[in-house]
Design a protein around this motif. Structure first.
Motif, PDB file in Angstrom:
ATOM      1  N   ASP A 108      47.352 -44.860   7.033  1.00  0.00           N
ATOM      2  CA  ASP A 108      47.048 -43.457   6.460  1.00  0.00           C
ATOM      3  C   ASP A 108      47.694 -43.421   5.023  1.00  0.00           C
ATOM      4  O   ASP A 108      48.776 -43.971   4.927  1.00  0.00           O
ATOM      5  N   PRO A 109      47.185 -42.718   4.252  1.00  0.00           N
ATOM      6  CA  PRO A 109      47.714 -42.632   2.754  1.00  0.00           C
ATOM      7  C   PRO A 109      48.939 -41.918   2.828  1.00  0.00           C
ATOM      8  O   PRO A 109      49.538 -41.853   1.676  1.00  0.00           O
ATOM      9  N   ARG A 110      49.306 -41.155   3.759  1.00  0.00           N
ATOM     10  CA  ARG A 110      50.430 -40.519   3.990  1.00  0.00           C
ATOM     11  C   ARG A 110      51.735 -41.137   4.241  1.00  0.00           C
ATOM     12  O   ARG A 110      52.575 -41.018   3.859  1.00  0.00           O
ATOM     13  N   ILE A 111      51.435 -42.571   4.386  1.00  0.00           N
ATOM     14  CA  ILE A 111      52.360 -43.386   4.651  1.00  0.00           C
ATOM     15  C   ILE A 111      52.609 -44.328   3.455  1.00  0.00           C
ATOM     16  O   ILE A 111      51.519 -45.072   3.030  1.00  0.00           O
ATOM     17  N   PHE A 112      53.872 -44.596   3.055  1.00  0.00           N
ATOM     18  CA  PHE A 112      53.960 -45.499   1.858  1.00  0.00           C
ATOM     19  C   PHE A 112      54.839 -46.653   2.456  1.00  0.00           C
ATOM     20  O   PHE A 112      56.015 -46.490   2.915  1.00  0.00           O
TER      21      PHE A 112
END
Length: 403
Positions: A317-321
């Motif tokens: 998910d792009p919310r996770i770096f």
């Protein structure tokens, strides 16, 4: 979800009767001065919690008294939170926007990341005193130095119980102002058993019940609302070593949450994690632990949970770096800078200057209480066993021999 690891602890033979959940509830209500705020869900969780505790190796009489005192204090605090929320309806209207969650396994740099993120002038982070004395809300009455000092005495007692902890986790020297992990918030609602709130309980932490996970994160959000009501605006920066196993629940409770997840070779993580676990629980249990059994049980529990987590599409998910541990240790400020860019968040020069100052301050040096030589053999583990157990995870994030 992470498996219950309490079976790895062995305590002396039975010398006391089981804890009475009904009596604990009644006396906690008397301490809190609240007799009508014990909703059925909380009562059920307390009852299940006590039943779990009574299934552990039996307590000596003096242990039972100490454990009951901590449980009573914990439940009274939880009841006061309910009373605060009923007395101040505006707390429920608070918006918790774009909180940053530092997720990932213990000993992977999560506390460093958390500490640096908290240097953002636009951020706020939960501290030790928040979970140990959250009521009344800090937005209702001025928080006195004495109130914070009372909570710091709890930390002093825990450190005295387990000498050596500051070498392994020096951040506790900030006492009432030290950053905490989210697992403490869940413990306030009797969703798990975290040692910083229950350091007199001689059993390894009870993990969140997967069937009740949505309620746990709902309370997590309510607790942040409680702390931020009538306070200066700012986004939350929180951290926990469980969240990566519950991403569905996390994003359900916080759809706009942002996560930063550091990854480190499990061969390095496990001896470090087992060292701090053993020093802490060794002190709590008067060193009545089977350390050789602890290692394999701990590894198998984490490996099973990691295997489940790797199947979640939310990992990408792009919310996770995602962060490599070695990149973090080389240039932690650059890691935070890139994370803000990934999330599209404002990154100020003042924030960077504060991070640089924090890193340069000898009071924040990771070795300020010395160094600890980590080893696998005392815990019945080998490099090969760990590599085999976490091969999929290491391949996925290019760790260890797959780097």
């Amino acid at each position: 979800m992470m498996r219950n690891r309490s079976e790895a602890v062995e305590v002396s033979s039975k010398t006391s009767d089981p804890i009475d959940a009904d009596a604990l509830i009644r006396t906690s209500q008397m301490v809190a001065g609240n007799f009508d705020l014990m909703d059925s869900g909380l009562a059920d969780r307390v009852t299940r919690f006590v039943a779990w505790l009574n299934e552990q190796p039996s307590l000596r009489a003096e242990q039972k008294t100490a454990v009951e005192q901590q449980l009573r204090k914990l439940l009274a605090t939880r009841l006061r939170l309910s009373a605060d929320r009923r007395r101040i309806p505006a707390i429920a209207d608070e918006k918790v926007e774009r909180p940053i969650f530092v997720i990932g396994f213990a000993r992977t740099g999560t506390t460093l990341i958390h500490s640096l993120l908290a240097e953002d002038p636009a951020a706020r982070a939960p501290l030790w005193w928040h979970t140990h004395a959250p009521s009344p809300p800090p937005g209702e009455v001025a928080v006195t130095a004495q109130r914070i000092e009372q909570t710091a005495k709890d930390l002093d007692e825990m450190l005295a119980l387990a000498p050596g902890l500051l070498t392994l986790h020096p951040y506790w020297d900030q006492r009432g102002h030290c950053p905490i992990e989210c697992e403490e918030i869940f413990t306030l609602d009797f969703q798990n058993a975290y040692p910083t709130l229950l350091y007199k309980l001689p059993a390894l932490a009870m993990i969140l019940d997967a069937s009740n996970i949505a309620d746990a994160y709902r309370f997590h959000r309510e607790f942040l609302q409680h702390l931020q009501w009538n306070q200066s605006p700012g986004h939350w920066v929180v951290k926990g070593i469980y969240h990566q196993f519950a991403l569905d629940a996390l994003f359900e409770a916080y759809p706009d949450a942002l996560c930063i997840w550091p990854h480190r070779d499990p061969v390095q993580v496990h001896p470090s994690t087992l060292a701090i676990t053993s020093v802490l629980y060794g002190g709590i249990t008067d060193w009545q632990m089977d350390f050789k059994a602890l290692g394999p049980a701990f590894m198998q529990s984490i490996a099973a949970s990691v295997s489940e987590a790797m199947e979640s599409p939310l990992i990408d998910d792009p919310r996770i770096f995602h962060v490599d541990f070695h990149a973090l240790t080389r240039d932690p400020v650059d890691v935070i800078r890139r994370a803000y860019g990934h999330w599209g968040m404002d990154y100020s020069g003042a924030f960077e200057s504060r991070m640089q100052a924090w890193l340069a301050d000898p009071a924040n040096a990771s070795n300020r209480y010395g160094r600890y030589d980590y080893a696998l053999e005392p815990f019945g583990l080998t490099r090969e066993a760990i590599e085999n157990a976490f091969e999929g995870y290491c391949r996925r994030f290019r760790l260890g021999k797959f780097a």
